[in-house]
Scaffold this motif. Structure first.
Motif, PDB file in Angstrom:
ATOM      1  N   ALA A  17      32.321   1.929 -37.682  1.00 15.04           N
ATOM      2  CA  ALA A  17      31.763   1.442 -36.417  1.00 15.04           C
ATOM      3  C   ALA A  17      30.340   1.912 -36.213  1.00 15.04           C
ATOM      4  N   ASN A  18      29.976   3.039 -36.863  1.00 18.23           N
ATOM      5  CA  ASN A  18      28.629   3.575 -36.723  1.00 18.23           C
ATOM      6  C   ASN A  18      27.642   2.965 -37.707  1.00 18.23           C
ATOM      7  N   VAL A  19      28.126   2.068 -38.555  1.00 18.52           N
ATOM      8  CA  VAL A  19      27.262   1.374 -39.511  1.00 18.52           C
ATOM      9  C   VAL A  19      27.300  -0.111 -39.203  1.00 18.52           C
ATOM     10  N   SER A  20      26.131  -0.703 -39.065  1.00 20.80           N
ATOM     11  CA  SER A  20      26.089  -2.126 -38.725  1.00 20.80           C
ATOM     12  C   SER A  20      25.207  -2.885 -39.706  1.00 20.80           C
ATOM     13  N   ALA A  21      25.513  -4.165 -39.871  1.00 19.15           N
ATOM     14  CA  ALA A  21      24.701  -5.033 -40.729  1.00 19.15           C
ATOM     15  C   ALA A  21      23.454  -5.454 -39.972  1.00 19.15           C
ATOM     16  N   GLN A  22      22.315  -5.255 -40.586  1.00 14.33           N
ATOM     17  CA  GLN A  22      21.027  -5.604 -39.995  1.00 14.33           C
ATOM     18  C   GLN A  22      20.377  -6.716 -40.821  1.00 14.33           C
ATOM     19  N   THR A  23      19.470  -7.432 -40.188  1.00 12.43           N
ATOM     20  CA  THR A  23      18.771  -8.532 -40.854  1.00 12.43           C
ATOM     21  C   THR A  23      17.270  -8.292 -40.818  1.00 12.43           C
ATOM     22  N   MET A  24      16.614  -8.645 -41.911  1.00 16.62           N
ATOM     23  CA  MET A  24      15.168  -8.498 -42.014  1.00 16.62           C
ATOM     24  C   MET A  24      14.575  -9.763 -42.633  1.00 16.62           C
ATOM     25  N   TYR A 271       2.043 -21.584 -51.828  1.00 14.17           N
ATOM     26  CA  TYR A 271       3.041 -21.648 -50.764  1.00 14.17           C
ATOM     27  C   TYR A 271       3.629 -20.249 -50.581  1.00 14.17           C
ATOM     28  N   PRO A 272       3.877 -19.834 -49.352  1.00 11.10           N
ATOM     29  CA  PRO A 272       4.517 -18.536 -49.162  1.00 11.10           C
ATOM     30  C   PRO A 272       5.988 -18.575 -49.566  1.00 11.10           C
ATOM     31  N   VAL A 273       6.465 -17.441 -50.032  1.00 13.61           N
ATOM     32  CA  VAL A 273       7.887 -17.249 -50.299  1.00 13.61           C
ATOM     33  C   VAL A 273       8.457 -16.419 -49.152  1.00 13.61           C
ATOM     34  N   ALA A 274       9.517 -16.911 -48.531  1.00 15.81           N
ATOM     35  CA  ALA A 274      10.138 -16.218 -47.406  1.00 15.81           C
ATOM     36  C   ALA A 274      11.605 -15.973 -47.711  1.00 15.81           C
ATOM     37  N   ILE A 275      12.085 -14.791 -47.356  1.00 21.48           N
ATOM     38  CA  ILE A 275      13.500 -14.487 -47.561  1.00 21.48           C
ATOM     39  C   ILE A 275      14.068 -13.798 -46.322  1.00 21.48           C
ATOM     40  N   GLU A 276      15.367 -13.903 -46.197  1.00 16.04           N
ATOM     41  CA  GLU A 276      16.099 -13.162 -45.174  1.00 16.04           C
ATOM     42  C   GLU A 276      17.085 -12.269 -45.912  1.00 16.04           C
ATOM     43  N   VAL A 277      17.129 -10.997 -45.539  1.00 13.74           N
ATOM     44  CA  VAL A 277      18.015 -10.060 -46.218  1.00 13.74           C
ATOM     45  C   VAL A 277      18.903  -9.350 -45.193  1.00 13.74           C
ATOM     46  N   GLN A 278      20.030  -8.889 -45.657  1.00 16.73           N
ATOM     47  CA  GLN A 278      20.904  -8.035 -44.863  1.00 16.73           C
ATOM     48  C   GLN A 278      20.988  -6.667 -45.517  1.00 16.73           C
ATOM     49  N   TYR A 279      21.155  -5.657 -44.685  1.00 13.37           N
ATOM     50  CA  TYR A 279      21.308  -4.302 -45.172  1.00 13.37           C
ATOM     51  C   TYR A 279      22.123  -3.523 -44.143  1.00 13.37           C
ATOM     52  N   SER A 280      22.662  -2.417 -44.559  1.00 18.83           N
ATOM     53  CA  SER A 280      23.467  -1.589 -43.665  1.00 18.83           C
ATOM     54  C   SER A 280      22.631  -0.435 -43.122  1.00 18.83           C
ATOM     55  N   ALA A 281      22.786  -0.192 -41.830  1.00 16.35           N
ATOM     56  CA  ALA A 281      22.056   0.909 -41.200  1.00 16.35           C
ATOM     57  C   ALA A 281      22.944   1.560 -40.162  1.00 16.35           C
ATOM     58  N   LYS A 282      22.805   2.847 -40.015  1.00 13.50           N
ATOM     59  CA  LYS A 282      23.555   3.573 -39.004  1.00 13.50           C
ATOM     60  C   LYS A 282      23.029   3.241 -37.620  1.00 13.50           C
ATOM     61  N   LYS A 283      23.923   3.103 -36.653  1.00 13.98           N
ATOM     62  CA  LYS A 283      23.537   2.830 -35.283  1.00 13.98           C
ATOM     63  C   LYS A 283      22.955   4.078 -34.630  1.00 13.98           C
TER      64      LYS A 283
END
Length: 283
Positions: A17-24, A271-283
């Motif tokens: 519960a103290n770790v959540s998926a984040q997006t960048m 052309y620019p290259v754009a990505i969306e990533v997920q990672y885990s981070a502590k709340k």
């Protein structure tokens, strides 16, 4: 026994519960240097479309290439939500092209920064190996102000002539990532001047240190290659601009953004290259 198992399960649930998926949202963008011979595609004409594209895409961080000091100032003026790091490759100050990294200043704290030259002597403005020009890699260590998640971003522009220089630059950057970041999550963006079939690209992508986001993203949108030469009719699958990630990041979306304006003009010759990533981070 049952009470003990219940207690262990409860601890595991609390930890999860103290770790959540984040997006960048990340990008790499060769903006084309301010060449006075560019008339139809002059910098002053391209600038508002290029910065509007960045604002609309809402990148959290993005690497740039071919940025002259006046362009850096112009972009900073139109992107007030971003701070940037980097130096000119010709003198380590303002002369020559920058490989600047822009980041949202209200979202990330800059912990460390620097630039090294792609050469046996990494500390001085010199050409490396068989390179035609001095080449650099700018890096920053960042921390998410809300979660405390810490990561590195490296941004570079490989030589357009030197085969040995590109090969050795790939080896050098991999060594720097391992030395500086260690197990800390890391991103490498840039114009590598080679596509996905080239030796120096393969050195990076099969290193075991980082992988090209294109190869692992769940959704890929690549209607063209990344170099357009200001000609939207050019069709290719050759990608010379890349974003590599360590395993802490999971790319969910990858796109080559082929936006145009004014009846078919492009904001840059890349052309620019754009990505969306997920990672885990502590709340």
């Amino acid at each position: 026994m049952l009470k003990k198992l219940f207690f262990v399960a409860l601890l595991l649930l609390c930890g999860a519960a103290n770790v959540s998926a984040q997006t960048m949202r990340l990008a790499t963008y060769n903006i084309r240097y301010d060449n006075k011979q560019d008339t139809t595609n002059a910098w002053g004409k391209r600038l508002p479309y290029l910065t509007d594209l960045i604002k609309f895409q809402d990148f959290d961080l993005f690497g740039t290439q071919e940025v002259l000091y006046n362009q850096l100032q112009d972009m900073a003026g139109k992107l007030p939500g971003y701070a940037h790091i980097g130096v000119g490759r010709d003198d380590g100050k303002q002369a020559g092209e920058f490989s600047a990294i822009f980041y949202k200043k209200d979202k990330y704290k800059l912990l460390k920064q620097g630039t090294f030259w792609l050469a046996p002597n990494t500390t001085a403005p010199v050409k490396g190996w068989d390179a035609a020009l001095p080449r650099i890699c700018t890096w920053g260590q960042f921390q998410d102000t809300k979660t405390g998640f810490t990561f590195y971003m490296f941004n570079t522009h490989f030589d357009h002539v030197g085969v040995e220089a590109r090969r050795e630059s790939a080896k050098l950057i991999l060594a720097k990532v391992k030395q500086m970041a260690g197990t800390t999550p890391a991103i490498l963006s840039g114009d590598f001047n080679v596509d996905q079939r080239n030796e120096s690209y393969t050195l990076l992508n099969t290193s075991g240190v980082m992988k090209d986001a294109f190869t692992t993203a769940k959704v890929v949108y690549a209607p063209n290659g990344t170099f357009n030469n200001f000609n939207t009719k050019t069709k290719t699958d050759s990608r010379i601009d890349h974003i590599f990630l360590t395993s802490a990041f999971t790319p969910t979306r990858y796109g080559i953004l082929t936006d145009t304006y004014g009846g078919g003009k492009t904001p840059s010759d890349h052309y620019p290259v754009a990505i969306e990533v997920q990672y885990s981070a502590k709340k």
